[in-house]
Motif scaffolding. Structure first.
Motif, PDB file in Angstrom:
ATOM      1  N   SER A  89       0.837  -1.205   0.000  1.00  0.00           N
ATOM      2  CA  SER A  89       0.000   0.000   0.000  1.00  0.00           C
ATOM      3  C   SER A  89       0.873   1.257   0.000  1.00  0.00           C
ATOM      4  N   PRO A  90       1.796   1.353  -0.969  1.00  0.00           N
ATOM      5  CA  PRO A  90       2.713   2.491  -0.977  1.00  0.00           C
ATOM      6  C   PRO A  90       2.028   3.831  -1.217  1.00  0.00           C
ATOM      7  N   HIS A  91       0.835   3.800  -1.786  1.00  0.00           N
ATOM      8  CA  HIS A  91       0.127   5.042  -2.105  1.00  0.00           C
ATOM      9  C   HIS A  91      -0.331   5.796  -0.858  1.00  0.00           C
ATOM     10  N   PHE A  92      -0.179   5.200   0.319  1.00  0.00           N
ATOM     11  CA  PHE A  92      -0.518   5.894   1.562  1.00  0.00           C
ATOM     12  C   PHE A  92       0.648   6.727   2.083  1.00  0.00           C
ATOM     13  N   TYR A  93       1.838   6.570   1.480  1.00  0.00           N
ATOM     14  CA  TYR A  93       3.050   7.176   2.025  1.00  0.00           C
ATOM     15  C   TYR A  93       3.811   7.947   0.955  1.00  0.00           C
ATOM     16  N   THR A  94       4.600   8.910   1.400  1.00  0.00           N
ATOM     17  CA  THR A  94       5.450   9.672   0.487  1.00  0.00           C
ATOM     18  C   THR A  94       6.679   8.835   0.138  1.00  0.00           C
ATOM     19  N   GLY A  95       7.396   9.249  -0.889  1.00  0.00           N
ATOM     20  CA  GLY A  95       8.639   8.574  -1.245  1.00  0.00           C
ATOM     21  C   GLY A  95       9.636   8.589  -0.102  1.00  0.00           C
ATOM     22  N   LYS A  96       9.690   9.685   0.614  1.00  0.00           N
ATOM     23  CA  LYS A  96      10.601   9.808   1.759  1.00  0.00           C
ATOM     24  C   LYS A  96      10.203   8.832   2.863  1.00  0.00           C
ATOM     25  N   GLU A  97       8.917   8.733   3.134  1.00  0.00           N
ATOM     26  CA  GLU A  97       8.451   7.797   4.161  1.00  0.00           C
ATOM     27  C   GLU A  97       8.715   6.353   3.754  1.00  0.00           C
ATOM     28  N   LEU A  98       8.504   6.043   2.478  1.00  0.00           N
ATOM     29  CA  LEU A  98       8.766   4.686   1.991  1.00  0.00           C
ATOM     30  C   LEU A  98      10.248   4.336   2.142  1.00  0.00           C
ATOM     31  N   ALA A  99      11.123   5.276   1.824  1.00  0.00           N
ATOM     32  CA  ALA A  99      12.563   5.043   1.985  1.00  0.00           C
ATOM     33  C   ALA A  99      12.904   4.820   3.459  1.00  0.00           C
ATOM     34  N   ALA A 100      12.280   5.577   4.350  1.00  0.00           N
ATOM     35  CA  ALA A 100      12.522   5.423   5.789  1.00  0.00           C
ATOM     36  C   ALA A 100      12.013   4.074   6.284  1.00  0.00           C
ATOM     37  N   LEU A 101      10.861   3.648   5.800  1.00  0.00           N
ATOM     38  CA  LEU A 101      10.315   2.351   6.215  1.00  0.00           C
ATOM     39  C   LEU A 101      11.183   1.201   5.718  1.00  0.00           C
ATOM     40  N   LEU A 103      14.391   1.363   5.076  1.00  0.00           N
ATOM     41  CA  LEU A 103      15.610   1.402   5.882  1.00  0.00           C
ATOM     42  C   LEU A 103      15.338   0.837   7.280  1.00  0.00           C
ATOM     43  N   THR A 104      14.185   1.162   7.844  1.00  0.00           N
ATOM     44  CA  THR A 104      13.812   0.631   9.159  1.00  0.00           C
ATOM     45  C   THR A 104      13.818  -0.888   9.145  1.00  0.00           C
ATOM     46  N   GLU A 105      13.228  -1.466   8.125  1.00  0.00           N
ATOM     47  CA  GLU A 105      13.192  -2.924   8.041  1.00  0.00           C
ATOM     48  C   GLU A 105      14.592  -3.504   7.892  1.00  0.00           C
ATOM     49  N   ALA A 106      15.427  -2.886   7.073  1.00  0.00           N
ATOM     50  CA  ALA A 106      16.779  -3.405   6.856  1.00  0.00           C
ATOM     51  C   ALA A 106      17.615  -3.317   8.128  1.00  0.00           C
ATOM     52  N   PRO A 116      21.327  -3.397   2.712  1.00  0.00           N
ATOM     53  CA  PRO A 116      21.717  -3.360   1.291  1.00  0.00           C
ATOM     54  C   PRO A 116      22.046  -1.945   0.814  1.00  0.00           C
ATOM     55  N   ASP A 117      23.022  -1.854  -0.069  1.00  0.00           N
ATOM     56  CA  ASP A 117      23.431  -0.558  -0.616  1.00  0.00           C
ATOM     57  C   ASP A 117      22.256   0.176  -1.249  1.00  0.00           C
ATOM     58  N   GLU A 118      21.405  -0.549  -1.977  1.00  0.00           N
ATOM     59  CA  GLU A 118      20.294   0.113  -2.667  1.00  0.00           C
ATOM     60  C   GLU A 118      19.287   0.699  -1.676  1.00  0.00           C
ATOM     61  N   VAL A 119      19.104   0.058  -0.534  1.00  0.00           N
ATOM     62  CA  VAL A 119      18.201   0.582   0.493  1.00  0.00           C
ATOM     63  C   VAL A 119      18.794   1.851   1.099  1.00  0.00           C
ATOM     64  N   TYR A 120      20.078   1.794   1.410  1.00  0.00           N
ATOM     65  CA  TYR A 120      20.758   2.964   1.977  1.00  0.00           C
ATOM     66  C   TYR A 120      20.758   4.123   0.980  1.00  0.00           C
ATOM     67  N   GLU A 121      21.064   3.835  -0.272  1.00  0.00           N
ATOM     68  CA  GLU A 121      21.123   4.878  -1.299  1.00  0.00           C
ATOM     69  C   GLU A 121      19.758   5.523  -1.524  1.00  0.00           C
TER      70      GLU A 121
END
Length: 165
Positions: A89-101, A103-106, A116-121
């Motif tokens: 359900s990514p449409h509930f969140y901003t791109g910034k929030e999705l990146a933070a989530l 990263l939180t999981e990783a 992973p590098d791609e998550v950090y980047e």
């Protein structure tokens, strides 16, 4: 359960210990660390991260606390409910929030390997370096809180926003 249903809930479990009372210096240091880690982060984002890490770690006490804090900060029930399935359900969140989530999981599930590098980047594209450092600190601190909560079986349901338990 309807308002007319009188079926009782299960008994509230007892905590294993009151670690905050038994290790007050550690508890006070954690409160200071938590405050420092949250500086500069949007309060709603900070609570989303805390809720997501707490879901992964199955910390009911922290889920209770941070859901209530998120609501008090103006977060919507809908976004909190969707958080456990944010990837679907990514449409509930901003791109910034999705990146933070992500990263939180990783950071939270290190048993899956390194972050992973791609998550950090992806996170680095949405956060200035100082803000990213604060985000990583906030993720790390909530994971520590979760471990205290789960290992000592802190009991959810009694927290009220505006006061620390």
């Amino acid at each position: 359960m309807s308002d007319n249903d009188t079926t009782p809930y299960a008994a509230e479990p007892a905590p294993r210990m009151d670690w905050a009372a038994l290790a007050p210096d550690v508890f006070k240091a954690m409160l200071r660390l938590d405050g420092a880690a949250g500086r500069g982060l949007d309060p709603k984002l900070r609570e989303l991260v805390k809720i997501r890490a707490s879901q992964i770690n199955r910390c009911a006490f922290c889920l209770d606390m941070h859901t209530k804090d998120a609501l008090a900060a103006g977060e919507s029930v809908e976004r909190i409910v969707q958080l456990s399935a944010w990837e679907e359900s990514p449409h509930f969140y901003t791109g910034k929030e999705l990146a933070a989530l992500e990263l939180t999981e990783a950071v939270t599930v290190l048993t899956d390997g390194f972050v992973p590098d791609e998550v950090y980047e992806k996170a680095a594209q949405h956060f200035e370096e100082e803000e990213l450092a604060q985000l990583i600190a906030a993720i790390t601190v909530i994971n520590a809180w979760n471990r205290f909560g789960v290992s000592t079986r802190r009991v959810p349901g009694h927290y009220r926003p505006g006061r620390h338990a």
